[in-house]
Design a protein around this motif. Structure first.
Motif, PDB file in Angstrom:
ATOM      1  N   SER A   1      -6.980  -0.882  12.366  1.00 36.45           N
ATOM      2  CA  SER A   1      -7.817   0.257  12.421  1.00 36.45           C
ATOM      3  C   SER A   1      -8.463   0.183  13.797  1.00 36.45           C
ATOM      4  O   SER A   1      -8.523  -0.579  14.565  1.00 36.45           O
ATOM      5  CB  SER A   1      -8.987   0.225  11.206  1.00 36.45           C
TER       6      SER A   1
ATOM      7  N   PRO B   1      -4.796   3.011  13.436  1.00 37.83           N
ATOM      8  CA  PRO B   1      -5.041   4.319  13.317  1.00 37.83           C
ATOM      9  C   PRO B   1      -6.634   4.688  13.468  1.00 37.83           C
ATOM     10  O   PRO B   1      -7.450   3.836  13.357  1.00 37.83           O
ATOM     11  CB  PRO B   1      -4.615   4.753  12.016  1.00 37.83           C
TER      12      PRO B   1
ATOM     13  N   SER C   1       2.410  -1.951  -4.714  1.00 42.22           N
ATOM     14  CA  SER C   1       1.051  -1.301  -4.955  1.00 42.22           C
ATOM     15  C   SER C   1       0.942  -2.084  -6.447  1.00 42.22           C
ATOM     16  O   SER C   1       1.903  -2.625  -6.912  1.00 42.22           O
ATOM     17  CB  SER C   1       0.883   0.034  -4.942  1.00 42.22           C
TER      18      SER C   1
ATOM     19  N   GLY D   1       0.672   4.722   3.418  1.00 37.58           N
ATOM     20  CA  GLY D   1       1.880   4.180   2.744  1.00 37.58           C
ATOM     21  C   GLY D   1       2.856   5.320   2.384  1.00 37.58           C
ATOM     22  O   GLY D   1       3.945   4.969   2.563  1.00 37.58           O
TER      23      GLY D   1
ATOM     24  N   ASP E   1       0.342  -0.050  -9.077  1.00 35.89           N
ATOM     25  CA  ASP E   1       0.705   1.025 -10.094  1.00 35.89           C
ATOM     26  C   ASP E   1       2.175   1.598 -10.090  1.00 35.89           C
ATOM     27  O   ASP E   1       2.991   2.016  -9.212  1.00 35.89           O
ATOM     28  CB  ASP E   1      -0.048   2.493  -9.559  1.00 35.89           C
TER      29      ASP E   1
ATOM     30  N   THR F   1       1.840   3.641  -2.217  1.00 32.42           N
ATOM     31  CA  THR F   1       1.363   4.587  -2.902  1.00 32.42           C
ATOM     32  C   THR F   1       0.125   5.272  -2.008  1.00 32.42           C
ATOM     33  O   THR F   1      -0.150   6.403  -2.791  1.00 32.42           O
ATOM     34  CB  THR F   1       0.833   4.370  -4.425  1.00 32.42           C
ATOM     35  N   GLY F   2      -0.410   4.753  -0.897  1.00 34.26           N
ATOM     36  CA  GLY F   2      -1.505   5.381  -0.501  1.00 34.26           C
ATOM     37  C   GLY F   2      -1.149   6.515   0.538  1.00 34.26           C
ATOM     38  O   GLY F   2      -0.026   7.072   0.698  1.00 34.26           O
TER      39      GLY F   2
ATOM     40  N   ASN G   1     -11.168   7.533   2.445  1.00 37.72           N
ATOM     41  CA  ASN G   1     -12.366   7.959   2.977  1.00 37.72           C
ATOM     42  C   ASN G   1     -13.262   8.948   1.748  1.00 37.72           C
ATOM     43  O   ASN G   1     -12.356   9.998   1.500  1.00 37.72           O
ATOM     44  CB  ASN G   1     -12.110   9.074   4.312  1.00 37.72           C
TER      45      ASN G   1
ATOM     46  N   THR H   1      -8.262   8.986   9.202  1.00 39.92           N
ATOM     47  CA  THR H   1      -7.004   9.665   8.728  1.00 39.92           C
ATOM     48  C   THR H   1      -7.381  10.320   7.381  1.00 39.92           C
ATOM     49  O   THR H   1      -7.800   9.588   6.705  1.00 39.92           O
ATOM     50  CB  THR H   1      -5.679   8.716   8.576  1.00 39.92           C
TER      51      THR H   1
ATOM     52  N   ALA I   1      -1.254  -2.186   2.955  1.00 34.90           N
ATOM     53  CA  ALA I   1      -2.603  -2.031   1.860  1.00 34.90           C
ATOM     54  C   ALA I   1      -4.115  -2.471   2.489  1.00 34.90           C
ATOM     55  O   ALA I   1      -4.054  -3.482   3.214  1.00 34.90           O
ATOM     56  CB  ALA I   1      -2.300  -2.971   0.728  1.00 34.90           C
TER      57      ALA I   1
ATOM     58  N   ASP J   1      -0.777  -7.148  -7.951  1.00 34.69           N
ATOM     59  CA  ASP J   1      -2.070  -7.177  -7.520  1.00 34.69           C
ATOM     60  C   ASP J   1      -1.897  -8.239  -6.231  1.00 34.69           C
ATOM     61  O   ASP J   1      -1.800  -9.130  -6.432  1.00 34.69           O
ATOM     62  CB  ASP J   1      -3.045  -7.545  -8.409  1.00 34.69           C
ATOM     63  N   LEU J   2      -1.955  -7.581  -4.964  1.00 35.36           N
ATOM     64  CA  LEU J   2      -1.857  -8.695  -3.948  1.00 35.36           C
ATOM     65  C   LEU J   2      -2.855  -9.663  -3.670  1.00 35.36           C
ATOM     66  O   LEU J   2      -2.916 -10.535  -2.834  1.00 35.36           O
ATOM     67  CB  LEU J   2      -1.718  -7.617  -2.401  1.00 35.36           C
ATOM     68  N   LEU J   3      -4.196  -9.301  -4.471  1.00 32.15           N
ATOM     69  CA  LEU J   3      -5.267 -10.090  -4.127  1.00 32.15           C
ATOM     70  C   LEU J   3      -5.155 -11.439  -4.962  1.00 32.15           C
ATOM     71  O   LEU J   3      -5.792 -12.488  -4.956  1.00 32.15           O
ATOM     72  CB  LEU J   3      -6.617  -9.412  -4.711  1.00 32.15           C
TER      73      LEU J   3
ATOM     74  N   GLY K   1       0.830  -1.203   0.125  1.00 31.52           N
ATOM     75  CA  GLY K   1      -0.167  -0.052   0.054  1.00 31.52           C
ATOM     76  C   GLY K   1       0.919   1.222  -0.049  1.00 31.52           C
ATOM     77  O   GLY K   1       0.515   2.336   0.502  1.00 31.52           O
TER      78      GLY K   1
ATOM     79  N   TYR L   1     -15.479  -3.976   6.782  1.00 27.23           N
ATOM     80  CA  TYR L   1     -14.434  -3.546   7.107  1.00 27.23           C
ATOM     81  C   TYR L   1     -14.108  -3.861   8.659  1.00 27.23           C
ATOM     82  O   TYR L   1     -13.056  -4.249   9.023  1.00 27.23           O
ATOM     83  CB  TYR L   1     -14.518  -2.041   7.111  1.00 27.23           C
TER      84      TYR L   1
HETATM   85  N1  LIG Z   1      -7.249   6.586   6.201  1.00 27.84           N
HETATM   86  C1  LIG Z   1      -8.082   6.093   7.331  1.00 27.84           C
HETATM   87  O1  LIG Z   1      -8.993   6.927   7.771  1.00 27.84           O
HETATM   88  C2  LIG Z   1      -7.590   5.044   7.975  1.00 27.84           C
HETATM   89  C3  LIG Z   1      -7.986   4.708   9.243  1.00 27.84           C
HETATM   90  C4  LIG Z   1      -7.423   3.527  10.089  1.00 27.84           C
HETATM   91  C5  LIG Z   1      -6.806   2.567   9.407  1.00 27.84           C
HETATM   92  N2  LIG Z   1      -6.346   2.707   8.139  1.00 27.84           N
HETATM   93  C6  LIG Z   1      -5.717   1.628   7.347  1.00 27.84           C
HETATM   94  O2  LIG Z   1      -4.462   2.140   6.793  1.00 27.84           O
HETATM   95  C7  LIG Z   1      -4.113   1.517   5.850  1.00 27.84           C
HETATM   96  C8  LIG Z   1      -3.703   2.362   4.669  1.00 27.84           C
HETATM   97  O3  LIG Z   1      -4.703   3.153   4.429  1.00 27.84           O
HETATM   98  P1  LIG Z   1      -4.768   4.511   3.436  1.00 27.84           P
HETATM   99  O4  LIG Z   1      -5.531   5.355   4.073  1.00 27.84           O
HETATM  100  O5  LIG Z   1      -3.535   5.090   3.284  1.00 27.84           O
HETATM  101  O6  LIG Z   1      -5.458   3.856   2.145  1.00 27.84           O
HETATM  102  P2  LIG Z   1      -5.305   4.466   0.659  1.00 27.84           P
HETATM  103  O7  LIG Z   1      -4.881   5.912   0.451  1.00 27.84           O
HETATM  104  O8  LIG Z   1      -6.538   4.214  -0.007  1.00 27.84           O
HETATM  105  O9  LIG Z   1      -4.057   3.534  -0.031  1.00 27.84           O
HETATM  106  C9  LIG Z   1      -4.436   2.309  -0.164  1.00 27.84           C
HETATM  107  C10 LIG Z   1      -3.204   1.594  -0.950  1.00 27.84           C
HETATM  108  O10 LIG Z   1      -3.424   0.232  -0.884  1.00 27.84           O
HETATM  109  C11 LIG Z   1      -3.039  -0.324  -2.276  1.00 27.84           C
HETATM  110  N3  LIG Z   1      -3.781  -1.359  -2.747  1.00 27.84           N
HETATM  111  C12 LIG Z   1      -5.183  -1.499  -2.825  1.00 27.84           C
HETATM  112  N4  LIG Z   1      -5.630  -2.397  -3.295  1.00 27.84           N
HETATM  113  C13 LIG Z   1      -4.399  -3.105  -3.584  1.00 27.84           C
HETATM  114  C14 LIG Z   1      -4.266  -4.371  -4.119  1.00 27.84           C
HETATM  115  N5  LIG Z   1      -5.343  -5.312  -4.596  1.00 27.84           N
HETATM  116  N6  LIG Z   1      -2.985  -4.839  -4.417  1.00 27.84           N
HETATM  117  C15 LIG Z   1      -1.739  -4.184  -4.024  1.00 27.84           C
HETATM  118  N7  LIG Z   1      -2.136  -2.833  -3.572  1.00 27.84           N
HETATM  119  C16 LIG Z   1      -3.343  -2.659  -3.268  1.00 27.84           C
HETATM  120  C17 LIG Z   1      -3.176   1.061  -3.018  1.00 27.84           C
HETATM  121  O11 LIG Z   1      -2.352   1.165  -4.160  1.00 27.84           O
HETATM  122  P3  LIG Z   1      -3.090   0.764  -5.741  1.00 27.84           P
HETATM  123  O12 LIG Z   1      -4.490   1.164  -5.873  1.00 27.84           O
HETATM  124  O13 LIG Z   1      -2.046   1.539  -6.754  1.00 27.84           O
HETATM  125  O14 LIG Z   1      -2.817  -0.761  -5.867  1.00 27.84           O
HETATM  126  C18 LIG Z   1      -2.697   2.067  -2.079  1.00 27.84           C
HETATM  127  O15 LIG Z   1      -1.226   2.251  -2.145  1.00 27.84           O
HETATM  128  C19 LIG Z   1      -5.164   0.557   5.512  1.00 27.84           C
HETATM  129  O16 LIG Z   1      -4.827  -0.770   5.817  1.00 27.84           O
HETATM  130  C20 LIG Z   1      -6.409   1.004   6.070  1.00 27.84           C
HETATM  131  O17 LIG Z   1      -7.466   0.259   6.273  1.00 27.84           O
HETATM  132  C21 LIG Z   1      -6.830   3.716   7.390  1.00 27.84           C
END
Ligand SMILES: NC(=O)c1ccc[n+]([C@@H]2O[C@H](COP(=O)([O-])OP(=O)(O)OC[C@H]3O[C@@H](n4cnc5c(N)ncnc54)[C@H](OP(=O)(O)O)[C@@H]3O)[C@@H](O)[C@H]2O)c1
Length: 272
Positions: free
Chosen positions: A140, A183, A36, A18, A38, A14-15, A191, A186, A89, A63-65, A12, A153
């Motif tokens: 989370s 977390p 990721s 991440g 991409d 690029t998120g 979101n 965030t 991710a 693709d990790l799936l 993850g 979730y």
């Molecule tokens: N944001 C929040 O409010 C929050 C709160 C609590 C916990 N978290 C947790 O924190 C972690 C990161 O969240 P985030 O907010 O940074 O999410 P995000 O910005 O949506 O990023 C998700 C990341 O996962 C990658 N990803 C998605 N599907 C994938 C796949 N099939 N194979 C490989 N990579 C994949 C995406 O890259 P590509 O799409 O390019 O593959 C991206 O790098 C997650 O586990 C989330 O549950 C987030």
């Protein structure tokens, strides 16, 4: 754990969280293996990171799936000395269960729970080769508090917390440590605008992803393993929910009309 010259696998990457984790760990001297789907975004991220001393950062677009994607990542990691795996991710779909698309329900549980379990299993023999190594699972606050609109979730994140706890105990007599970080909300693309609007309406705090990343880097540097919810009062709420769930039932029942309104709008793609 010593970060300089360590090699860290980060999913993850690029998120929102991440990319900040990549920046903070690389800034502290780590060499990153960024994952990721991409390639272009991964390459751009690597260009922005400081160049490591031991070897160049790597981008792995898979693709990790997909089992073949995880195997490809494992094969690349087998050629390296891996010190840390960060299962970050994740995906979420804010929706009432009755309105949710079954494939989206399954995808959340697969990516947020099955993928970290299987990837950890695949990389564990590599981590065990190192004198000191760790697995960090990004959970989370919704892995401790069941929240309306997030049933699938929450199922995945409760599962990840249980997995992390069991693995930590299973590996207690090895050189591999386990950290589960949870977390609260965030500010990232995870979101939707409606989720952000709901958090504002309910007065739920939303953290900056850089703060979250810095918190995680510090926990790893200071070897504070185990389980941790980020943010106050969410840490207190998690504790109350574990001891007195009926109390949380009562306060979430009061929030339910607002949550329902935003979840239904999210599902229709409509404004509230
Ligand atoms: N944001 C929040 O409010 C929050 C709160 C609590 C916990 N978290 C947790 O924190 C972690 C990161 O969240 P985030 O907010 O940074 O999410 P995000 O910005 O949506 O990023 C998700 C990341 O996962 C990658 N990803 C998605 N599907 C994938 C796949 N099939 N194979 C490989 N990579 C994949 C995406 O890259 P590509 O799409 O390019 O593959 C991206 O790098 C997650 O586990 C989330 O549950 C987030």
């Amino acid at each position: 754990m010593r970060i300089p010259n360590s090699t860290i696998v980060l999913t993850g990457a690029t998120g929102g969280i991440g990319s900040q984790l990549a920046t903070e760990f690389a800034g502290a001297g780590a060499r990153m293996i960024l994952v990721s789907r991409d390639q272009t975004q991964l390459d751009a991220l690597i260009k922005a990171l400081p160049v490591p001393e031991i070897a160049p950062h790597l981008a792995v677009a898979v693709d990790l799936l997909d089992a073949a994607g995880r195997q490809k990542l494992r094969d690349i990691c087998a050629q390296q000395d891996i010190d840390l795996l960060i299962n970050n991710a994740g995906t979420n779909d804010f929706n009432l269960l009755e309105n949710a698309d079954p494939a989206t329900v399954a995808r959340q549980i697969e990516l947020n729970l099955m993928v970290p379990v299987l990837l950890t299993q695949q990389l564990l023999p590599l981590l065990r080769r190192r004198p000191s190594s760790a697995v960090v699972n990004i959970g989370s606050a919704f892995g401790s508090i069941g929240y309306p609109g997030y049933a699938a979730y929450c199922a995945s994140k409760f599962g990840l917390r249980g997995f992390s706890e069991a693995l930590r105990r299973e590996l207690a007599d090895t050189s591999v440590r386990v950290l589960h970080v949870a977390p609260r909300a965030t500010r990232t693309a995870l979101n939707s605008d409606r989720v952000v609007a709901m958090n504002v309406a309910l007065g739920n705090a939303m953290d900056d992803p850089r703060q979250v990343a810095r918190f995680i880097v510090q926990r790893v540097q200071n070897e504070r393993w185990g389980h941790c919810v980020i943010g106050w009062p969410e840490r207190l709420y998690a504790w109350i929910n574990a001891l007195l769930p009926a109390m949380t039932d009562g306060s979430l029942r009061k929030q339910l009309p607002v949550i329902r309104k935003f979840a239904e709008a999210n599902s229709r793609g409509a404004n509230v």
